[in-house]
Design an enzyme around this catalytic site. Structure first.
Site, PDB file in Angstrom:
ATOM      1  N   GLU A   9      80.537  91.270  74.406  1.00  0.00           N
ATOM      2  CA  GLU A   9      79.644  92.431  74.612  1.00  0.00           C
ATOM      3  C   GLU A   9      78.437  92.034  73.544  1.00  0.00           C
ATOM      4  OE1 GLU A   9      80.995  96.364  74.721  1.00  0.00           O
ATOM      5  OE2 GLU A   9      78.838  97.185  74.678  1.00  0.00           O
ATOM      6  N   ARG A  61      76.165 102.026  88.217  1.00  0.00           N
ATOM      7  CA  ARG A  61      76.356 103.194  87.265  1.00  0.00           C
ATOM      8  C   ARG A  61      74.818 103.650  86.881  1.00  0.00           C
ATOM      9  NH1 ARG A  61      80.617 100.299  83.276  1.00  0.00           N
ATOM     10  NH2 ARG A  61      82.542 100.588  84.502  1.00  0.00           N
ATOM     11  N   SER A  86      87.351 107.159  83.568  1.00  0.00           N
ATOM     12  CA  SER A  86      86.896 105.781  84.168  1.00  0.00           C
ATOM     13  C   SER A  86      86.387 105.810  85.462  1.00  0.00           C
ATOM     14  CB  SER A  86      88.420 105.121  84.333  1.00  0.00           C
ATOM     15  OG  SER A  86      88.125 103.885  85.285  1.00  0.00           O
ATOM     16  N   GLY A 135      86.961  87.903  71.114  1.00  0.00           N
ATOM     17  CA  GLY A 135      87.266  87.271  69.947  1.00  0.00           C
ATOM     18  C   GLY A 135      88.508  86.715  69.917  1.00  0.00           C
ATOM     19  N   LEU A 144      85.166  93.168  80.859  1.00  0.00           N
ATOM     20  CA  LEU A 144      86.257  92.399  80.356  1.00  0.00           C
ATOM     21  C   LEU A 144      86.415  90.903  80.982  1.00  0.00           C
ATOM     22  CD1 LEU A 144      88.955  95.144  80.874  1.00  0.00           C
ATOM     23  CD2 LEU A 144      87.714  94.679  78.802  1.00  0.00           C
ATOM     24  N   LEU A 164      88.630  91.559  72.871  1.00  0.00           N
ATOM     25  CA  LEU A 164      88.816  90.688  73.755  1.00  0.00           C
ATOM     26  C   LEU A 164      88.275  89.172  73.841  1.00  0.00           C
ATOM     27  CD1 LEU A 164      89.757  93.065  77.066  1.00  0.00           C
ATOM     28  CD2 LEU A 164      91.285  91.288  75.698  1.00  0.00           C
ATOM     29  N   HIS A 183      76.861 105.629  81.448  1.00  0.00           N
ATOM     30  CA  HIS A 183      77.871 105.623  82.493  1.00  0.00           C
ATOM     31  C   HIS A 183      77.728 106.943  83.177  1.00  0.00           C
ATOM     32  CE1 HIS A 183      81.863 105.433  84.245  1.00  0.00           C
ATOM     33  NE2 HIS A 183      81.956 104.075  83.613  1.00  0.00           N
TER      34      HIS A 183
HETATM   35  C1  LIG Z   1      85.820 103.846  77.047  1.00  0.00           C
HETATM   36  C2  LIG Z   1      85.609 102.483  77.547  1.00  0.00           C
HETATM   37  C3  LIG Z   1      86.109 101.805  78.748  1.00  0.00           C
HETATM   38  C4  LIG Z   1      85.839 100.834  79.340  1.00  0.00           C
HETATM   39  N1  LIG Z   1      86.447 100.468  80.315  1.00  0.00           N
HETATM   40  C5  LIG Z   1      86.147  98.999  80.674  1.00  0.00           C
HETATM   41  C6  LIG Z   1      86.781  98.573  81.917  1.00  0.00           C
HETATM   42  O1  LIG Z   1      87.578  99.399  82.437  1.00  0.00           O
HETATM   43  N2  LIG Z   1      86.699  97.290  82.493  1.00  0.00           N
HETATM   44  C7  LIG Z   1      85.631  96.543  81.730  1.00  0.00           C
HETATM   45  O2  LIG Z   1      85.386  95.391  82.200  1.00  0.00           O
HETATM   46  N3  LIG Z   1      85.003  96.811  80.691  1.00  0.00           N
HETATM   47  C8  LIG Z   1      85.238  98.260  80.075  1.00  0.00           C
HETATM   48  N4  LIG Z   1      84.792  98.711  78.943  1.00  0.00           N
HETATM   49  C9  LIG Z   1      83.525  97.965  78.295  1.00  0.00           C
HETATM   50  C10 LIG Z   1      84.563  96.832  77.444  1.00  0.00           C
HETATM   51  O3  LIG Z   1      85.602  97.540  76.882  1.00  0.00           O
HETATM   52  C11 LIG Z   1      83.757  96.116  76.324  1.00  0.00           C
HETATM   53  O4  LIG Z   1      82.433  95.719  76.889  1.00  0.00           O
HETATM   54  C12 LIG Z   1      84.559  95.128  75.628  1.00  0.00           C
HETATM   55  O5  LIG Z   1      85.984  95.416  75.460  1.00  0.00           O
HETATM   56  C13 LIG Z   1      83.876  94.274  74.571  1.00  0.00           C
HETATM   57  O6  LIG Z   1      84.713  93.474  74.031  1.00  0.00           O
HETATM   58  P1  LIG Z   1      84.299  92.443  72.615  1.00  0.00           P
HETATM   59  O7  LIG Z   1      85.359  91.610  72.432  1.00  0.00           O
HETATM   60  O8  LIG Z   1      82.952  91.957  72.941  1.00  0.00           O
HETATM   61  O9  LIG Z   1      83.838  93.458  71.667  1.00  0.00           O
HETATM   62  P2  LIG Z   1      85.015  94.608  70.810  1.00  0.00           P
HETATM   63  O10 LIG Z   1      86.299  94.922  71.742  1.00  0.00           O
HETATM   64  O11 LIG Z   1      84.032  95.833  70.627  1.00  0.00           O
HETATM   65  O12 LIG Z   1      85.506  94.048  69.475  1.00  0.00           O
HETATM   66  C14 LIG Z   1      84.570  93.928  68.498  1.00  0.00           C
HETATM   67  C15 LIG Z   1      85.432  93.151  67.271  1.00  0.00           C
HETATM   68  O13 LIG Z   1      84.590  92.897  66.323  1.00  0.00           O
HETATM   69  C16 LIG Z   1      84.845  93.394  64.999  1.00  0.00           C
HETATM   70  N5  LIG Z   1      83.594  93.506  64.194  1.00  0.00           N
HETATM   71  C17 LIG Z   1      82.704  94.152  64.619  1.00  0.00           C
HETATM   72  N6  LIG Z   1      81.861  94.097  63.509  1.00  0.00           N
HETATM   73  C18 LIG Z   1      82.385  93.434  62.686  1.00  0.00           C
HETATM   74  C19 LIG Z   1      82.052  93.052  61.525  1.00  0.00           C
HETATM   75  N7  LIG Z   1      80.785  93.191  60.935  1.00  0.00           N
HETATM   76  N8  LIG Z   1      82.744  92.182  60.803  1.00  0.00           N
HETATM   77  C20 LIG Z   1      84.153  91.755  61.277  1.00  0.00           C
HETATM   78  N9  LIG Z   1      84.597  92.291  62.406  1.00  0.00           N
HETATM   79  C21 LIG Z   1      83.620  92.801  62.996  1.00  0.00           C
HETATM   80  C22 LIG Z   1      85.907  94.459  65.540  1.00  0.00           C
HETATM   81  O14 LIG Z   1      86.570  94.517  64.485  1.00  0.00           O
HETATM   82  C23 LIG Z   1      86.230  94.000  66.872  1.00  0.00           C
HETATM   83  O15 LIG Z   1      87.581  93.403  66.327  1.00  0.00           O
HETATM   84  C24 LIG Z   1      84.819 100.123  78.368  1.00  0.00           C
HETATM   85  C25 LIG Z   1      84.443 100.420  77.314  1.00  0.00           C
HETATM   86  C26 LIG Z   1      84.479 101.824  76.961  1.00  0.00           C
HETATM   87  C27 LIG Z   1      83.792 102.405  75.741  1.00  0.00           C
END
Ligand SMILES: Cc1cc2nc3c(=O)[nH]c(=O)nc-3n(C[C@H](O)[C@H](O)[C@H](O)COP(=O)(O)OP(=O)(O)OC[C@H]3O[C@@H](n4cnc5c(N)ncnc54)[C@H](O)[C@@H]3O)c2cc1C
Length: 659
Positions: free
Chosen positions: A445, A339, A286, A47, A461, A45, A268
């Site tokens: 994150e 949590r 959840s 990126g 999110l 989300l 969690h």
């Molecule tokens: C089961 C679960 C349920 C959740 N529910 C909620 C919720 O209801 N509400 C809420 O607010 N949060 C929730 N969270 C937390 C939330 O989903 C995450 O914190 C958030 O989606 C992280 O988003 P992000 O874009 O930072 O990273 P990610 O979604 O982890 O994306 C990382 C990106 O980086 C890329 N990447 C990683 N390393 C490399 C690399 N070396 N080279 C190239 N690309 C790379 C991956 O391909 C991916 O595209 C939940 C988490 C989990 C595990």
């Protein structure tokens, strides 16, 4: 004496000064036609939203991810929802209240100004996503629906059934696709960033591996943004997707980016308990379930023993013999405490012998009361897919009636236990989301910015999309404003040569060890060490033991690892070995930080520092700072650098969820 840094937060009364500051950011006109290139690593989300927004503003964006499609980023796993201070429920919510709850929820260890900005843009995120067509749940009359999450006494969580992350990501992906079509974003799927390239002290590009061909490739740009997620998988078992890794963040750390608050790891409370030693992943139930589910264990030890031995079932225990321990201990918030508090309370009950499954490491999450009150249909509308997921994994359907005692129907309860879920720590960023390396930004994150020592549910999110849609697109321009005159550097420079050579040498080293142990077997052992010594309850002695064990295991990794295959073509084991190398660095960093922080706060619980009632005991006099770590080479202790926290709008006090 630790070094001290500041975060470029303007001094002065709040919120006026912050508003002036934001006005300053808008001096750079987003409508200018800019011929600048930006690398965005990650399509979660954070990126995807950043890449789409930057593309729309006219930048040329190179967007990388390790999956075969941006839509498969870990963000799709998010179930419960996303917070915003819309106050649709007319329950007294406001930007200030969301700001206050988030700072308090983070145990007063977040940077105040960042959190205020986050709360301010929260409402824009919902509008943006609705405009993209995200199918948020609605009331009968058409208004967007809300539910409650932990740490808040208002209802501000917007959701799309139990698939909020997936729906939000589809929205971001549609914007991203639009920019791909417009040729402003170029997607590189199945590419992994292996290193960041620094030229004259600034981030100028990356070395990425094409995961299908195995070839290393060089990319140059005017700025680099990492949005690569958290480091929860350091613990091996977590709720994170299996592919989540911290390689990009750790490489940035090795190249000089500070790593902030690594010990703040979120556990969690509502995950399906571990049920054997062959598991590679844990499943989250959840937090939204805590709206209608009640958490309990038996009051009597003999009942708990019978449950553990399988001679009794939860539904056979009548109301008067159930201990709804969260409602008992925290009457004001009940099952909706944050949590960290709920996880510790579950551990406390299980440690005292009241656990309800065969390992004694589980508590019940029971929907009997809400199903009796609202009917199964309503509960299924709210949580249907979560009930089905639980049934698929455990063969128990929580909507099945199992017993009737004194005219009260009892349904089969879920069993849950705390598990590693989210990492509040991350790459240190200033108010503009720039790391300590100029030109390198971190969002979502993978940065440390907004959640302090504990993140409230549905705020990840919110932060990821705030960073991507509304913060970075402005702040990055302050950096780029004086870069416009500099062409991006050529990729045949010596800095690129050296970085690529070093990555190649590492791949050769890992392939050349030719030992006897698989990556997973060592990772699993690392996970055990992390959980036992750097997990929910930490002590100075345990952390030192954990560090020693990690050090020894890292030696085993360096001398006895076996990676089959070659560098050419697809080699998943080799990719995993690189990730594990970095989990070792990360695990030790978590332990160093935990050892240095002689207090308990949020997700960091040092058993030596607790109140008589077992609550976390903070030490604001000595630890009211962001702990940033500077890499000092493999095997050496990193150096601690402090960013003092300054609170102007909120009075720092002991967290209270009791009344
Ligand atoms: C089961 C679960 C349920 C959740 N529910 C909620 C919720 O209801 N509400 C809420 O607010 N949060 C929730 N969270 C937390 C939330 O989903 C995450 O914190 C958030 O989606 C992280 O988003 P992000 O874009 O930072 O990273 P990610 O979604 O982890 O994306 C990382 C990106 O980086 C890329 N990447 C990683 N390393 C490399 C690399 N070396 N080279 C190239 N690309 C790379 C991956 O391909 C991916 O595209 C939940 C988490 C989990 C595990």
């Amino acid at each position: 004496m630790a070094k001290v840094i500041d975060s470029k937060i303007p001094a002065g009364p709040v919120p006026e000064k912050w508003k002036e500051y934001k006005a300053h950011q808008r001096l750079v006109n987003p409508k200018n036609k800019l011929k600048l290139d930006i690398i965005v690593v990650g399509t979660g989300l954070a990126g995807a939203s950043a890449a789409a927004s930057l593309g729309e503003m006219g930048f040329n964006v190179y967007n990388f991810c390790i999956q075969d499609s941006p839509r498969r980023a870990h963000s799709i796993a998010a179930q419960g929802g996303i917070n915003a201070a819309k106050c649709y429920q007319n329950d007294g919510d406001s930007v200030y209240r969301l700001f206050y709850d988030t700072v308090k929820g983070g145990d007063y260890r977040a940077r105040e100004a960042n959190v205020y900005r986050l709360a301010e843009v929260s409402n824009n995120i919902i509008d943006q996503c609705v405009a993209q067509g995200v199918p948020f749940a609605r009331e009968y009359g058409g208004m967007l629906a809300n539910r409650s999450f932990g740490g808040a006494q208002v209802s501000r969580t917007f959701y799309a059934k139990g698939q909020t992350g997936q729906q939000l990501l589809l929205g971001a992906y549609s914007s991203l696709s639009c920019q791909v079509q417009a040729k402003k974003v170029k997607l590189f799927t199945r590419y992994e960033m292996e290193d960041v390239v620094i030229v004259d002290g600034r981030a100028r590009g990356i070395i990425a591996k094409n995961l299908t061909t195995g070839k290393l490739e060089r990319f140059s740009a005017n700025a680099v943004v990492i949005a690569t997620g958290g480091y929860g998988n350091t613990y091996f078992l977590s709720t994170n997707a299996m592919g989540c890794n911290c390689t990009a963040a750790v490489q940035c750390y090795r190249k000089g980016a500070y790593f902030a608050n690594p010990s703040y790891v979120q556990i969690h409370p509502t995950c399906i308990p571990v049920h054997g030693d062959k598991q590679s992943k844990l499943t989250l139930m959840s937090e939204s379930l805590r709206n209608d589910g009640r958490i309990w264990v038996p009051k009597k030890l003999e009942d708990a023993k019978a449950l553990q031995q399988g001679t009794k079932q939860g539904w056979e225990i009548p109301e008067e013999d159930r201990d709804y321990y969260l409602e008992r201990r925290y009457p004001a918030f009940g099952n909706l405490v944050p949590r960290d508090v709920a996880s510790r309370a579950a551990k406390e009950r299980c440690d005292k012998g009241f656990g309800v499954n065969n390992t004694g490491l589980a508590v019940f999450l029971d929907f009997s009361e809400s199903i009796n009150r609202l009917g199964l249909d309503v509960i299924m509308q709210r949580y249907g897919n979560l009930f089905e997921m639980y049934e698929e994994i455990t063969d128990v359907f929580p909507g099945d009636v199992a017993n009737e005692i004194n005219g009260v129907k009892y349904y089969k309860p879920m069993m849950i236990y705390p598990a590693i879920h989210y990492t509040m720590g991350g790459i240190w960023v200033d108010y503009e989301l720039q790391t300590s390396i100029p030109g390198l930004f971190a969002i979502g994150e993978c940065n440390f910015s907004d959640h302090g020592a504990n993140r409230l549910g549905a705020s990840a999110l919110m932060q990821g999309l705030a960073d991507g849609y509304f913060v970075l697109p402005y702040t990055i321009q302050n950096y780029l404003a004086d870069q416009a005159v500099w062409p991006k550097v050529a990729t045949d420079r010596k800095e690129f040569d050296e970085a690529e050579k070093a990555v190649n040498a590492e791949l050769d080293r890992l392939l050349g060890i030719k030992g006897k142990r698989s990556v997973d077997s060592i990772h699993k052992e690392l996970g055990h060490i992390m959980w036992e010594y750097v997990g929910m309850g930490r002590t100075a002695e345990g952390l030192k033991t954990g560090l020693k064990k990690m050090h020894d295991l890292e030696k085993e990794f360096d001398t006895n690892l076996f990676v089959p295959g070659t560098k050419e073509g697809l080699n998943v084991e080799l990719d995993k070995a690189v990730h594990l190398r970095d989990f070792f660095t990360m695990g030790q960093l978590v332990a160093f930080d935990a050892l240095s922080r002689n207090e308990s706060c949020g997700g960091h619980f040092r058993e030596e520092y607790q109140t008589e009632e077992g609550e976390a005991k903070r030490d604001d006099e000595h630890y009211f700072y962001v702990g940033c770590w500077e890499y000092k080479g493999k095997g050496n202790e990193p150096e601690l650098i402090k960013e003092p926290l300054e609170y102007e709008a909120i009075k720092v006090q002991t967290r209270n969820y009791k009344n």
